[in-house]
Design a protein around this motif. Structure first.
Motif, PDB file in Angstrom:
ATOM      1  N   GLY A 153       5.444   1.750  -1.199  1.00 49.41           N
ATOM      2  CA  GLY A 153       5.153   0.320  -1.168  1.00 49.41           C
ATOM      3  C   GLY A 153       4.181   0.023  -2.292  1.00 49.41           C
ATOM      4  O   GLY A 153       3.121   0.651  -2.370  1.00 49.41           O
ATOM      5  N   ILE A 154       4.546  -0.913  -3.162  1.00 44.00           N
ATOM      6  CA  ILE A 154       3.678  -1.190  -4.315  1.00 44.00           C
ATOM      7  C   ILE A 154       2.839  -2.436  -4.036  1.00 44.00           C
ATOM      8  O   ILE A 154       3.372  -3.514  -3.751  1.00 44.00           O
ATOM      9  N   PHE A 155       1.519  -2.259  -4.084  1.00 44.66           N
ATOM     10  CA  PHE A 155       0.570  -3.335  -3.798  1.00 44.66           C
ATOM     11  C   PHE A 155      -0.006  -3.880  -5.106  1.00 44.66           C
ATOM     12  O   PHE A 155      -0.476  -3.121  -5.945  1.00 44.66           O
ATOM     13  N   VAL A 156       0.015  -5.178  -5.219  1.00 43.87           N
ATOM     14  CA  VAL A 156      -0.666  -5.836  -6.339  1.00 43.87           C
ATOM     15  C   VAL A 156      -1.351  -7.082  -5.774  1.00 43.87           C
ATOM     16  O   VAL A 156      -0.721  -7.904  -5.104  1.00 43.87           O
ATOM     17  N   GLY A 157      -2.627  -7.205  -6.040  1.00 50.39           N
ATOM     18  CA  GLY A 157      -3.373  -8.407  -5.631  1.00 50.39           C
ATOM     19  C   GLY A 157      -3.273  -8.707  -4.142  1.00 50.39           C
ATOM     20  O   GLY A 157      -3.220  -9.873  -3.746  1.00 50.39           O
ATOM     21  N   GLY A 158      -3.226  -7.683  -3.318  1.00 53.68           N
ATOM     22  CA  GLY A 158      -3.181  -7.876  -1.864  1.00 53.68           C
ATOM     23  C   GLY A 158      -1.787  -8.096  -1.311  1.00 53.68           C
ATOM     24  O   GLY A 158      -1.608  -8.249  -0.110  1.00 53.68           O
ATOM     25  N   ARG A 159      -0.802  -8.130  -2.229  1.00 57.37           N
ATOM     26  CA  ARG A 159       0.582  -8.353  -1.756  1.00 57.37           C
ATOM     27  C   ARG A 159       1.443  -7.110  -1.964  1.00 57.37           C
ATOM     28  O   ARG A 159       1.258  -6.372  -2.930  1.00 57.37           O
ATOM     29  N   LEU A 160       2.359  -6.951  -1.049  1.00 58.82           N
ATOM     30  CA  LEU A 160       3.314  -5.847  -1.178  1.00 58.82           C
ATOM     31  C   LEU A 160       4.447  -6.389  -2.035  1.00 58.82           C
ATOM     32  O   LEU A 160       5.301  -7.148  -1.559  1.00 58.82           O
ATOM     33  N   VAL A 161       4.439  -6.028  -3.331  1.00 56.70           N
ATOM     34  CA  VAL A 161       5.390  -6.650  -4.258  1.00 56.70           C
ATOM     35  C   VAL A 161       6.720  -5.908  -4.316  1.00 56.70           C
ATOM     36  O   VAL A 161       7.723  -6.464  -4.771  1.00 56.70           O
ATOM     37  N   ALA A 162       6.707  -4.654  -3.879  1.00 55.75           N
ATOM     38  CA  ALA A 162       7.973  -3.901  -3.889  1.00 55.75           C
ATOM     39  C   ALA A 162       7.949  -2.804  -2.848  1.00 55.75           C
ATOM     40  O   ALA A 162       6.901  -2.231  -2.558  1.00 55.75           O
ATOM     41  N   LEU A 163       9.094  -2.575  -2.277  1.00 58.34           N
ATOM     42  CA  LEU A 163       9.244  -1.523  -1.280  1.00 58.34           C
ATOM     43  C   LEU A 163      10.461  -0.720  -1.706  1.00 58.34           C
ATOM     44  O   LEU A 163      11.589  -1.213  -1.668  1.00 58.34           O
ATOM     45  N   GLU A 164      10.232   0.483  -2.204  1.00 60.67           N
ATOM     46  CA  GLU A 164      11.336   1.236  -2.796  1.00 60.67           C
ATOM     47  C   GLU A 164      11.440   2.632  -2.189  1.00 60.67           C
ATOM     48  O   GLU A 164      10.419   3.254  -1.896  1.00 60.67           O
ATOM     49  N   SER A 165      12.661   3.110  -2.071  1.00 62.97           N
ATOM     50  CA  SER A 165      12.786   4.526  -1.729  1.00 62.97           C
ATOM     51  C   SER A 165      12.588   5.292  -3.041  1.00 62.97           C
ATOM     52  O   SER A 165      12.749   4.735  -4.127  1.00 62.97           O
ATOM     53  N   ILE A 166      12.250   6.560  -2.913  1.00 61.45           N
ATOM     54  CA  ILE A 166      11.994   7.349  -4.124  1.00 61.45           C
ATOM     55  C   ILE A 166      13.239   7.424  -4.995  1.00 61.45           C
ATOM     56  O   ILE A 166      13.169   7.325  -6.214  1.00 61.45           O
ATOM     57  N   GLN A 167      14.421   7.514  -4.344  1.00 62.85           N
ATOM     58  CA  GLN A 167      15.672   7.562  -5.111  1.00 62.85           C
ATOM     59  C   GLN A 167      15.854   6.278  -5.930  1.00 62.85           C
ATOM     60  O   GLN A 167      16.169   6.316  -7.121  1.00 62.85           O
ATOM     61  N   ASP A 168      15.609   5.128  -5.258  1.00 64.49           N
ATOM     62  CA  ASP A 168      15.751   3.845  -5.964  1.00 64.49           C
ATOM     63  C   ASP A 168      14.746   3.743  -7.103  1.00 64.49           C
ATOM     64  O   ASP A 168      15.043   3.221  -8.174  1.00 64.49           O
ATOM     65  N   LEU A 169      13.530   4.254  -6.781  1.00 58.86           N
ATOM     66  CA  LEU A 169      12.475   4.198  -7.784  1.00 58.86           C
ATOM     67  C   LEU A 169      12.898   4.987  -9.024  1.00 58.86           C
ATOM     68  O   LEU A 169      12.741   4.536 -10.153  1.00 58.86           O
ATOM     69  N   ARG A 170      13.488   6.147  -8.756  1.00 62.70           N
ATOM     70  CA  ARG A 170      13.924   7.008  -9.864  1.00 62.70           C
ATOM     71  C   ARG A 170      15.050   6.354 -10.666  1.00 62.70           C
ATOM     72  O   ARG A 170      15.049   6.379 -11.884  1.00 62.70           O
TER      73      ARG A 170
END
Lengths: 241, 276
Positions: free
Chosen positions: A199-216
């Motif tokens: 889960g990627i947090f920026v400025g207090g918000r969860l801006v992205a939720l990715e599986s590692i495969q998708d991230l790759r």
């Protein structure tokens, strides 16, 4: 197993966590990724009931953390970013104390301590320990109750390479035992190596939720993981404007 | 509330505090002071040897009223503000915040009680061997009042710590609380009497007694030690106002109990709504 539902936490006018929602499945390793001040720690602390949400809720194994904090915390073992133990207690006394709190026997606490390779040091006071040993004691306290969910706040933030290696081995071993693990980090590589989802947090918000495969696979387009992260930050900044 | 969790936390807190060098220093200094006051008090008046239990209690009363609140506030603030990392780990366990608060309070209180009792028992033993058991009950009640004072200021330390959040701020506020109750309050009430004349002034003075735990312990101790009469007419008026010696002590102990419970209840309410 863990459901975070529209979680918001404000400190005065500052919004530390802004309408964050996500689920963590049983046996999953989930990493919160983000720079300092992005809301990772506040979210983790809300998940264990240390922070009281302004709105939203956290459900752990069907228990609302705000309504039934003791029951919810029974499923969780949490390690704060900076682990501190009373300096005049021995490692054994620390372990036995947390064991008693969890209604575990002294023998069980001693056994976990021995598994953490504290032979010869169990009866020494914490004041004699190095930073690495305190971290090992922290991990021993974390694994003491055999809780199904482990929450760790920036566990490698103050560690030397050996400590980082030890932590990675610990996570892998716990994952093999079927534990659900949530940890926060600002190290992109760490998340990629250990987590199933990020889960990627920026400025207090969860801006992205990715599986590692998708991230790759996204990385192929976006370049390095750093590029991808900066892409999310830029997107957030644009949205804010 | 799970009392076993409270006792586990209390035991841990007791161990940590008993091993704390400041608790040991306090125990030694307090013990030495109590024993020397019991001995020197008589010498000042031209006698050699020990004072009786009653005279010793009267002599160390002021020492107790100055030192015990200060030490209780300091030790309490140290314990209740603690380290953030340690607090996070403890509060993340399956225990309620009330259990942690109560456990810490009991643990610190026991450590303070042990170090205070060490001095009292040591001097009590010497007095008993030198002068016999006359006044030993009053001495015992005085010791109990001292422990009550200690618990009251620990409860205030809990409130100050919970309300302050930061350790430095909590210590500053604790010092102010000590200064206010030990030094400033009496001046304030004396000033307040200027607003009244005659009987209302007396009533104001007597009622204001319940606004300060230090004064309550002072008066209750003097009643126990049969020394309230040294205040002459005012002492007699005070006893009349309190309804006699026994009722007076009961009322003052009741007041002291309220001073223990109220700050603790407020601390609990604040803590339940607070981020750790």
């Amino acid at each position: 197993m863990i459901a975070v539902d529209h979680l918001t936490k404000r400190f005065g006018r500052f919004t530390a966590v802004d309408d964050v929602s996500f689920h963590v499945r049983m046996g999953e390793v989930f990493a919160f990724l983000g720079p300092n001040g992005s809301g990772k720690t506040t979210t983790l602390k809300s998940m264990v009931g240390l922070c009281i949400p302004t709105s939203g809720r956290v459900i752990i194994n069907g228990q609302d953390v705000q309504k039934c904090p003791k029951e919810a915390r029974g499923f969780v073992s949490y390690l704060p970013q900076r682990v501190v133990f009373p300096e005049n207690l021995t490692a054994r006394e620390v372990m036995r104390f947390y064991g008693r709190i969890r209604k575990l026997t002294s023998e069980h606490a001693d056994e976990i301590l021995a598994r953490a390779h504290f032979d010869g040091f169990a009866d020494r006071t914490v004041s004699e320990f190095s930073g690495g040993m305190i971290q090992r004691l922290g991990l021993a306290v974390l694994s003491l109750p055999d809780a199904p969910i482990l929450l760790l706040d920036e566990p490698t933030a103050n560690l030397d390479p050996q400590g980082v290696k030890r932590f990675r081995e610990f996570v892998i071993a716990q994952k093999q035992e079927g534990k659900t693990i949530v940890f926060s980090t600002h190290l992109l590589d760490e998340a990629r190596q250990l987590a199933d989802r990020v889960g990627i947090f920026v400025g207090g918000r969860l801006v992205a939720l990715e599986s590692i495969q998708d991230l790759r696979s996204t990385l192929v387009v976006e370049g390095t993981i750093e590029d991808l992260y900066l892409h999310y930050v830029e997107e957030y900044e644009r949205e804010k404007e | 509330m799970d009392m076993r969790s409270v006792l586990h936390i209390a035991r841990q807190e007791l161990t940590v505090n008993i091993r704390n060098k400041w608790t040991i220093i306090f125990a030694i200094i307090f013990g030495l002071l109590v024993v020397s006051i019991a001995y020197v008090g008589m010498m000042v008046e031209g006698f050699s040897g020990m004072q009786s239990f009653t005279r010793t209690s009267a002599s160390i009363l002021n020492l107790v009223l100055y030192i015990v609140p200060l030490v209780a506030l300091t030790m309490g603030t140290l314990s209740f503000t603690g380290d953030r990392g340690a607090a996070e780990l403890l509060y993340s366990q399956p225990v309620s915040r009330t259990e942690v608060l109560l456990g810490k309070l009991i643990g610190v209180f026991l450590s303070l009680a042990i170090s205070t009792l060490l001095g009292f028992v040591l001097s009590g033993g010497i007095i008993f061997l030198q002068t016999g058991s006359q006044g030993i009950v009053s001495y015992g009640l005085f010791v109990a009042l001292t422990l009550g004072l200690s618990l009251t200021f620990l409860s205030l330390a809990a409130l100050v710590s919970v309300a302050s959040g930061r350790k430095s701020k909590a210590f500053g506020l604790s010092l102010f609380v000590w200064f206010f109750f030990v030094l400033f309050y009496d001046l304030l009430t004396l000033g307040g009497t200027l607003l009244f004349r005659g009987r209302p002034a007396n009533t104001f003075l007597f009622v204001s007694l319940f606004g300060n735990p230090v004064d309550m312990v002072r008066v209750a101790s003097l009643i126990i030690l049969d020394d309230v009469t040294i205040f002459g007419a005012s002492g007699a008026a005070l006893l009349r106002f309190l309804g006699g010696s026994t009722l007076g002590v009961v009322l003052l102990v009741g007041g002291l109990t309220a001073w223990i419970i109220l700050p603790l209840r407020i601390s609990r309410r604040v803590l339940e709504r607070q981020d750790i």
